[in-house]
Scaffold this motif. Sequence first.
Motif, mmCIF file in Angstrom:
data_model
loop_
_atom_site.group_PDB
_atom_site.id
_atom_site.type_symbol
_atom_site.label_atom_id
_atom_site.label_comp_id
_atom_site.label_asym_id
_atom_site.label_seq_id
_atom_site.Cartn_x
_atom_site.Cartn_y
_atom_site.Cartn_z
ATOM 1 N N GLU A 77 0.826 -1.211 0.000
ATOM 2 C CA GLU A 77 0.000 0.000 0.000
ATOM 3 C C GLU A 77 0.858 1.258 0.000
ATOM 4 N N ARG A 97 1.174 4.120 -3.021
ATOM 5 C CA ARG A 97 1.003 5.560 -2.782
ATOM 6 C C ARG A 97 2.234 6.337 -3.260
ATOM 7 N N SER A 128 -8.026 -5.841 1.864
ATOM 8 C CA SER A 128 -6.701 -5.253 1.620
ATOM 9 C C SER A 128 -6.482 -4.991 0.134
ATOM 10 N N HIS A 173 -8.556 -2.097 -0.991
ATOM 11 C CA HIS A 173 -7.970 -0.840 -0.529
ATOM 12 C C HIS A 173 -6.825 -0.411 -1.440
ATOM 13 N N CYS A 174 -5.966 -1.362 -1.802
ATOM 14 C CA CYS A 174 -4.831 -1.034 -2.679
ATOM 15 C C CYS A 174 -5.306 -0.571 -4.052
#
Length: 553
Positions: free
Chosen positions: A177, A181, A203, A206-207
């Motif tokens: 992650e 970013r 997860s 989210h990524c």
Amino acid sequence: MLFSKKLQNLVTANGFMYKHTNSLEIVCHEISNKRFYLVIIDKDMHTPYIIRMIRENNSIAYNQIIVVSQDDDFETKKYYFRLGIMAYFYKKEFDADRFNNYLKTLNDEVTVIEALKNMKIAVVDDNPFFLDVVEKFFSLREIKNVEYYEESRAFLRAKNDFDLCFIDLVMPVYDGEVLVRHVRETNNDTIIIIITGYNNEKSITHCLNVGADDFMLKPLDFIVFMSRINSCINRHRLDQELKKNNERLFELATRDTLTNIYNRTYFMDAYKRKMAEALRTKESFSLLLLDIDHFKNINDEYGHLKGDYVLKETAALLSQNLRKSDVLCRWGGEEFLVLLNSADINKAAIVAQNMRTLVEQNKLQGVRSITASFGVIEYSLAVDAEKNFTLLDNSLYLAKSVGRNKIICNGNLQLFGKEPITQIEWSPFFKSGNAIIDNDHKVLIDFANELIKRYFSSGHSLNKVFLKHVILAINAHFKREENIMKAVGYEKYEEYRALHREIIVMAIKEKDAVDSTKSTEKSMQAAIEYIVGNAIIGHIIKADFDFFPLLRQ
């Protein structure tokens, strides 16, 4: 042979070379030399042996296999699929469209491999065995521009100029992650694929939300691996194409078709953004409006094609002499508008003077030299956008009224600059819509011209009697104007009346300075500057213009 010919036609139509043989020896030779993308095998030609040979030869980059058969035997078909073939076709009911689709899939894979060869790739995973597997996969396909990172910190220290990144989701120190970013902060065009052995839906989601394009689960199935890469690259290409199309549409919507500089629509958007920014930062910016002098005469004398040529050449000249942060647009006709970032009125005046000189000195093929008049203002937070624009517009018209090829900043006349102003032209620009006021203004402008003329013709001295006569005429005009303003119910009447008193008091002070025994050329110039620039012209432009719309109703 008829069936082989049909296959050949389909294969070559899809851009592949085709070779037919009945020899097991030749087939084995081709396999050992890795010279194929696809093997199409007749079921009756040592098929299991050939398939196993291909599957055991891990050094073959492209090892797709299609089996063709005379038999419609479901159990046989299942047997070959367990051996790892790509497809199974019956000769009697051969579906050419279906076969073409398989060739298209293969072609896509080849295209992806070629695309990957031209991309800079990063693979980030703390498992050295996984890195080794991926490296062999890429090496086999001669994809060499790949960097492998076992440590997340090493990747973070690397220059982020990758076209494609494979990033492990769970690693020591920094998880995937964080790395996603990091990439997205500096490079929106990088394709990012998350690799993970944990099928954790939240997860992974989210990524994807923070910037990854896709994900794959370990252990990697390299057929799926290629398919997902292909999908990501195709999506990326579509996104890039859409982005370019949008940029082209934006350019078409915001560019002037003749001069290729920005149009009024774009400028107004930029102006609104700049106003909002100025409210936050209090940083100065200025506006510059210029008009090519006597442009109609150019069209009349040389024709409209030459007129278009002059506009294009002028636009190019202005563009080349502005900063990237400045915004230039064609405001309309022969008018150009510039937004000067981080520029107060002094800097803006310098830019305007440079532009005025460049326009005047520009050599135009087959056309006489041209000049331009300039209005310049520093944007004021004290008044609204419309009033700022009105002052800019008025400043330009004033520049045209005082002889053209001049610069007027914030509506202020500079009578004694490098190029003294000797004549102020009465024009429709000054008309209010009221005959009494218009007649007074015309008389006052005539007085202003006479004052300037007498000063220069008498060796820089002033006739004190005439100066007093001009001030009395201004005062008489103010009284008539106040009566008209009161009669029409002008809401700023009292404020306007007080301004008149202030102007007259200041004009008398300037006259007294000229009357004194210590009178100098400087005091005479100051008197003319104030009476002409403030009491007459400046007052009309900055104050009278506010009520003109009321008189025109």
